[in-house]
Scaffold this active site. Structure first.
Site, PDB file in Angstrom:
ATOM      1  NE  ARG A   1      -4.292  -1.386   0.060  1.00 43.35           N
ATOM      2  CZ  ARG A   1      -4.388  -2.476  -0.686  1.00 43.35           C
ATOM      3  NH1 ARG A   1      -3.399  -2.830  -1.483  1.00 43.35           N
ATOM      4  NH2 ARG A   1      -5.501  -3.207  -0.694  1.00 43.35           N
TER       5      ARG A   1
ATOM      6  CD  GLU B   1      -3.120   2.914  -5.246  1.00 44.26           C
ATOM      7  OE1 GLU B   1      -1.928   2.601  -5.142  1.00 44.26           O
ATOM      8  OE2 GLU B   1      -4.037   2.070  -5.355  1.00 44.26           O
TER       9      GLU B   1
ATOM     10  CG  HIS C   1      -3.145  -1.220  -6.726  1.00 43.13           C
ATOM     11  ND1 HIS C   1      -3.480  -0.522  -5.584  1.00 43.13           N
ATOM     12  CD2 HIS C   1      -3.179  -2.526  -6.365  1.00 43.13           C
ATOM     13  CE1 HIS C   1      -3.714  -1.369  -4.603  1.00 43.13           C
ATOM     14  NE2 HIS C   1      -3.536  -2.590  -5.047  1.00 43.13           N
TER      15      HIS C   1
HETATM   16  P1  NAD Z   1      -1.368 -11.263   5.283  1.00 42.42           P
HETATM   17  O1  NAD Z   1      -2.362 -10.793   6.300  1.00 42.42           O
HETATM   18  O2  NAD Z   1      -1.304 -12.703   4.955  1.00 42.42           O
HETATM   19  O3  NAD Z   1       0.106 -10.808   5.724  1.00 42.42           O
HETATM   20  C1  NAD Z   1       0.393  -9.553   6.235  1.00 42.42           C
HETATM   21  C2  NAD Z   1       1.507  -9.715   7.250  1.00 42.42           C
HETATM   22  O4  NAD Z   1       1.874  -8.414   7.708  1.00 42.42           O
HETATM   23  C3  NAD Z   1       1.098 -10.530   8.479  1.00 42.42           C
HETATM   24  O5  NAD Z   1       2.024 -11.563   8.720  1.00 42.42           O
HETATM   25  C4  NAD Z   1       1.090  -9.504   9.598  1.00 42.42           C
HETATM   26  O6  NAD Z   1       1.426 -10.046  10.874  1.00 42.42           O
HETATM   27  C5  NAD Z   1       2.137  -8.530   9.100  1.00 42.42           C
HETATM   28  N1  NAD Z   1       2.091  -7.250   9.799  1.00 42.42           N
HETATM   29  C6  NAD Z   1       1.030  -6.608  10.324  1.00 42.42           C
HETATM   30  N2  NAD Z   1       1.429  -5.490  10.959  1.00 42.42           N
HETATM   31  C7  NAD Z   1       2.778  -5.426  10.817  1.00 42.42           C
HETATM   32  C8  NAD Z   1       3.767  -4.508  11.264  1.00 42.42           C
HETATM   33  N3  NAD Z   1       3.444  -3.454  12.009  1.00 42.42           N
HETATM   34  N4  NAD Z   1       5.058  -4.760  10.931  1.00 42.42           N
HETATM   35  C9  NAD Z   1       5.400  -5.845  10.213  1.00 42.42           C
HETATM   36  N5  NAD Z   1       4.491  -6.758   9.774  1.00 42.42           N
HETATM   37  C10 NAD Z   1       3.207  -6.551  10.079  1.00 42.42           C
HETATM   38  O7  NAD Z   1      -1.646 -10.372   3.984  1.00 42.42           O
HETATM   39  P2  NAD Z   1      -1.194 -10.691   2.484  1.00 42.42           P
HETATM   40  O8  NAD Z   1      -2.270 -11.446   1.799  1.00 42.42           O
HETATM   41  O9  NAD Z   1       0.189 -11.218   2.505  1.00 42.42           O
HETATM   42  O10 NAD Z   1      -1.243  -9.207   1.871  1.00 42.42           O
HETATM   43  C11 NAD Z   1      -0.321  -8.225   2.336  1.00 42.42           C
HETATM   44  C12 NAD Z   1      -0.705  -6.872   1.788  1.00 42.42           C
HETATM   45  O11 NAD Z   1      -0.509  -6.853   0.382  1.00 42.42           O
HETATM   46  C13 NAD Z   1      -2.188  -6.497   1.950  1.00 42.42           C
HETATM   47  O12 NAD Z   1      -2.457  -5.946   3.217  1.00 42.42           O
HETATM   48  C14 NAD Z   1      -2.400  -5.483   0.848  1.00 42.42           C
HETATM   49  O13 NAD Z   1      -2.144  -4.201   1.366  1.00 42.42           O
HETATM   50  C15 NAD Z   1      -1.317  -5.840  -0.160  1.00 42.42           C
HETATM   51  N6  NAD Z   1      -1.861  -6.332  -1.439  1.00 42.42           N
HETATM   52  C16 NAD Z   1      -1.527  -5.669  -2.578  1.00 42.42           C
HETATM   53  C17 NAD Z   1      -2.024  -6.123  -3.793  1.00 42.42           C
HETATM   54  C18 NAD Z   1      -1.666  -5.436  -5.105  1.00 42.42           C
HETATM   55  O14 NAD Z   1      -2.306  -5.719  -6.142  1.00 42.42           O
HETATM   56  N7  NAD Z   1      -0.679  -4.565  -5.139  1.00 42.42           N
HETATM   57  C19 NAD Z   1      -2.870  -7.233  -3.827  1.00 42.42           C
HETATM   58  C20 NAD Z   1      -3.158  -7.904  -2.640  1.00 42.42           C
HETATM   59  C21 NAD Z   1      -2.645  -7.440  -1.447  1.00 42.42           C
END
Ligand code: NAD
Length: 331
Positions: A234, A263, A295
């Site tokens: 993000r 964005e 994105h």
């Molecule tokens: P997920 O919930 O499986 O993993 C997120 C991880 O981040 C977890 O392990 C969590 O403990 C960790 N986390 C939370 N707070 C934290 C902090 N303060 N410091 C360090 N780590 C922390 O989620 P995911 O499915 O792996 O997705 C991750 C992110 O990717 C989503 O939140 C979304 O913002 C982003 N995303 C982007 C796209 C894209 O098209 N660009 C698509 C899907 C997801």
């Protein structure tokens, strides 16, 4: 159920219609994003389906509920754009797509990393102009480099596996330690150690008040000179103005973004005939060692199929009074 689908592009229509073949909900597609000016379109729809840059603040949710909406379905994983407290107060259920292909995003992060490292974007332009000079195109082997992953959840874990396949040392930073991550031969480290050791940092944590601008001037000042930063999570995770300064000084060696804090005013539309007024963004695009995709990391056939199927299933669960498997509980 009648579903108003906002920010609907041609591919959303195609894959949502395909996912809805058996369920038979009534889908009303709108190109426009959900925002104050387009709220009127949602009136009378029991379910409203939105995407990453649609707005769902308290005022918008109140109008939705008073217009008959009972379910808000996000066609994405992140939910930083939703006022969940307001939704809970209004009795509006919110569902998301908890998991779809983590490979889509992790593999895009790898594509961005290797593009910026091996200067593929510059080579592409040069060779189309019959310029086969190599000056300025030198990259480095990933093998033996240290890659730091902030957020070792579903996507971060897949990215870690791919990086281990390249022969990289992998460091992780997360609130929770994943045994699967450690089983790869990777280990956890704090941001200070990551700054000192990482050649590459890839962001995969959600945007929360805690992670907002986790990459800021202070963190950037602690990096090894020339570190590459990849952000497919993000935009709000990085302080873009601090990034511009770090790029200008050479402290940051390269930047690849799929997301950008502002964005919502740019992505998912064709602005090629317009003057973009976001000076920070335009400055970013002026660097030869910066690449931006709009994105699109999630944008694979497999991911869209799962996103649309999960969304339709969630609406069916709601319509038939079942437990919502993908409900976001209030915070
Ligand atoms: P997920 O919930 O499986 O993993 C997120 C991880 O981040 C977890 O392990 C969590 O403990 C960790 N986390 C939370 N707070 C934290 C902090 N303060 N410091 C360090 N780590 C922390 O989620 P995911 O499915 O792996 O997705 C991750 C992110 O990717 C989503 O939140 C979304 O913002 C982003 N995303 C982007 C796209 C894209 O098209 N660009 C698509 C899907 C997801």
């Amino acid at each position: 159920m009648k579903i108003a689908v906002f920010s609907a592009r041609a591919y959303d229509r195609e894959f949502m219609n395909a996912a809805n073949t058996i369920a038979g909900h009534q889908l009303c597609f709108f190109d426009a994003p959900l925002e104050r000016e387009t709220l009127v379109l949602a009136a009378g729809h029991e379910a409203v389906c939105i995407f990453v840059n649609d707005r769902a603040d308290a005022g918008i949710l109140e109008t939705l509920v008073s217009g008959g909406t009972k379910l808000l379905a996000l066609r994405c994983t992140g939910f930083n754009n939703i006022d969940l407290k307001a939704a809970a107060r209004l009795g509006l259920k919110v569902v998301r797509v908890v998991a779809y292909s983590p490979y889509s995003v992790a593999e895009h992060a790898v594509a961005l990393l290797q593009t910026i490292n091996r200067k593929i974007h510059r080579a592409y332009n040069r060779t189309r102009d019959s310029n086969f000079e190599l000056d300025g195109l030198m990259g480095f082997d990933l093998h033996g480099k240290t890659v730091a992953i902030v957020g070792t959840g579903r996507i971060g874990l897949v990215f870690a596996k791919i990086m281990r396949g390249f022969g990289c040392e992998v460091l992780g930073h997360d609130k929770f330690h994943s045994p699967e991550f450690e089983a790869l031969g990777a280990r956890y480290a704090d941001l200070v150690e990551i700054g000192a050791k990482a050649d590459i940092i890839s962001l995969h944590c959600p945007l929360t008040p805690e992670t907002h601008h986790i990459v800021n001037a202070e963190m950037l000042s602690r990096l090894k000179r020339g570190t590459l930063l990849i952000n497919t999570s993000r935009g709000g995770l990085v302080d873009t103005e601090a990034i511009v300064e770090a790029l200008k000084s050479g402290q940051l060696g390269g930047l690849a973004l799929d997301v950008y804090e502002q964005e919502a005013d740019l992505f998912y539309r064709d602005l090629s005939s317009t003057v973009v007024s976001d000076d920070v963004f335009e400055r970013l695009l002026s660097f030869p060692n910066v690449i931006v995709t709009g994105h699109q990391a999630f944008f694979t056939r497999e991911a869209i199929t799962t996103i649309c199927q999960t969304t339709i299933n969630s609406v069916t669960e709601f319509a038939t009074g079942q437990v919502l498997s993908n409900e976001i509980k209030s915070v």
